[in-house]
Design an enzyme around this catalytic site. Structure first.
Site, PDB file in Angstrom:
ATOM      1  N   ASP A 168     109.094  30.615 -82.022  1.00 37.83           N
ATOM      2  CA  ASP A 168     109.399  32.013 -81.704  1.00 37.83           C
ATOM      3  C   ASP A 168     110.023  32.166 -80.323  1.00 37.83           C
ATOM      4  OD1 ASP A 168     108.332  32.733 -84.111  1.00 37.83           O
ATOM      5  OD2 ASP A 168     106.443  33.488 -83.299  1.00 37.83           O
ATOM      6  N   GLU A 183     108.536  24.328 -69.581  1.00 33.20           N
ATOM      7  CA  GLU A 183     107.277  25.053 -69.742  1.00 33.20           C
ATOM      8  C   GLU A 183     107.372  26.461 -69.161  1.00 33.20           C
ATOM      9  OE1 GLU A 183     103.585  22.390 -69.457  1.00 33.20           O
ATOM     10  OE2 GLU A 183     104.985  21.467 -68.039  1.00 33.20           O
ATOM     11  N   GLY A 217     105.186  25.175 -65.781  1.00 36.05           N
ATOM     12  CA  GLY A 217     104.504  26.224 -66.522  1.00 36.05           C
ATOM     13  C   GLY A 217     104.587  27.579 -65.844  1.00 36.05           C
ATOM     14  N   GLU A 257     108.344  24.453 -54.689  1.00 34.63           N
ATOM     15  CA  GLU A 257     106.912  24.245 -54.864  1.00 34.63           C
ATOM     16  C   GLU A 257     106.295  25.314 -55.769  1.00 34.63           C
ATOM     17  OE1 GLU A 257     104.438  24.449 -51.462  1.00 34.63           O
ATOM     18  OE2 GLU A 257     104.654  26.596 -51.218  1.00 34.63           O
ATOM     19  N   ALA A 258     105.149  24.980 -56.332  1.00 39.59           N
ATOM     20  CA  ALA A 258     104.449  25.881 -57.242  1.00 39.59           C
ATOM     21  C   ALA A 258     104.180  27.229 -56.583  1.00 39.59           C
ATOM     22  CB  ALA A 258     103.143  25.246 -57.699  1.00 39.59           C
ATOM     23  N   GLY A 304     118.090  36.721 -51.437  1.00 39.92           N
ATOM     24  CA  GLY A 304     117.862  37.306 -50.121  1.00 39.92           C
ATOM     25  C   GLY A 304     116.676  36.754 -49.368  1.00 39.92           C
ATOM     26  N   LYS A 316     119.721  33.154 -45.215  1.00 37.39           N
ATOM     27  CA  LYS A 316     119.406  33.647 -46.549  1.00 37.39           C
ATOM     28  C   LYS A 316     119.491  32.489 -47.540  1.00 37.39           C
ATOM     29  CE  LYS A 316     120.855  38.481 -46.178  1.00 37.39           C
ATOM     30  NZ  LYS A 316     121.759  39.522 -46.751  1.00 37.39           N
TER      31      LYS A 316
END
EC number: 2.3.1.117
Length: 320
Positions: free
Chosen positions: A169, A202, A219, A260-261, A268, A280
């Site tokens: 889906d 993910e 994820g 990084e997570a 901006g 920027k």
């Protein structure tokens, strides 16, 4: 048989064609079109495959108020889609890996495609849904509404080789999945977007986004597309990158980059370079070998070079 031709003047390398099966409502409107073998170039002199005609012999589907027709569609890839069968051929080309995202004209496709109820017995016009549900129950036919959308699930029309998809889906027809791509259950790939090589997905790959070979989308990660917010910039992620869990970007990444997570880098976002200069993030768009992190004590977003590489600004943004 119905024939759609958008242009006779386009060069051969910018044309595509295919024999398809169109689902046609009793009022003449087309709900969808399936192309088993879409082709690039000018059409040959072959006739429609016999199997397509065999499908049409079933006649009218009384539950859905539709019948199927064999169609022969020839399109100009540089022109905007003119009807439903034209639009579906373009989406098939992308998911069949005959065209990569952003290389064919999809302008106005939302206005061309009908909003269907996609069910276990096929697409149904929204106005007919409840009647069809009742007719299916009377006939003791299994009936489940899978989704209501202008774009169907890719796997109901095209299943590319060498991929894994945890939840069908979440991959729309028109997604481009290269060999070696895995889309996990929480991943999502929109139409006119996808991967060019081995990737673990993910997170969300939005419309217009291209992801390079060896790049992983963590994820819950998000990549800005062009469908909402009026954005025009199309994001490209290079090879060997990592977009960490719950991270996001609104700029392009070159090769060998890491976000990084939990860090969302928009165009901006103010980014501090190793030399202390603040720029920027848009000035770093497309640059390679960068680690983007947020200082957990100050909240400052920093960019660090990876693999002993210096950070170079996007020179195109500094040309007057």
């Amino acid at each position: 048989m119905t024939q759609t031709t958008t242009s006779q003047t386009a060069s051969a390398d910018r044309r595509a064609w295919g024999w398809g099966l169109a689902t046609v409502h009793e009022d003449g409107g087309v709900l969808d079109t399936w192309y088993p073998e879409p082709q690039l170039g000018c059409p040959d002199d072959s006739s429609a495959p016999a199997d397509l005609h065999r499908v049409t012999e079933a006649g009218r589907d009384a539950i859905r108020n539709v019948h199927t027709e064999v169609v022969h569609t020839v399109i100009d890839l540089d022109a905007a889609p003119v009807d439903v069968s034209d639009a579906y051929l373009r989406l098939h080309l992308l998911s069949s890996r005959l065209a990569i995202p952003r290389t064919i004209n999809l302008d106005g496709i939302f206005g061309v495609l009908p909003n269907n109820a996609w069910t276990t017995i096929g697409p149904i016009r929204m106005a007919d849904l409840e009647k069809a549900r009742m007719e299916a129950r009377i006939a003791h036919a299994p009936f489940t509404v899978l989704l209501i959308d202008k774009f169907p699930r890719m796997v109901d029309f095209v299943v590319p080789t060498g991929v894994r998809i945890g939840d069908a889906d979440r991959v729309r027809l028109g997604a481009h999945l290269a060999v070696g791509t895995t889309v996990m259950h929480e991943g999502f790939v929109n139409f006119n977007a996808g991967t060019l090589g081995h990737s673990m997905v993910e997170g969300r790959i939005s419309q217009g986004v291209i992801v390079g070979d060896g790049t992983d989308i963590g994820g819950g990660a998000s990549i800005m597309g062009t469908l909402s917010g009026g954005g025009k910039e199309r994001v490209t992620i290079g090879r060997g990158c990592l977009l960490g869990a719950e991270a996001g970007i609104g700029i392009s990444l070159g090769d060998n980059c890491v976000v990084e997570a939990g860090l969302y880098v928009t165009a901006g976002t103010k980014v501090t370079l190793p030399n202390g200069k603040v720029v920027k993030a848009s000035e770093l768009s497309g640059a390679s070998d960068i680690l983007y992190i947020r200082d957990s004590t100050t909240g400052i977003v920093k960019a660090r070079g990876r693999g002993n590489h210096k950070i170079e600004l996007n020179s195109d943004l500094h040309q007057n």
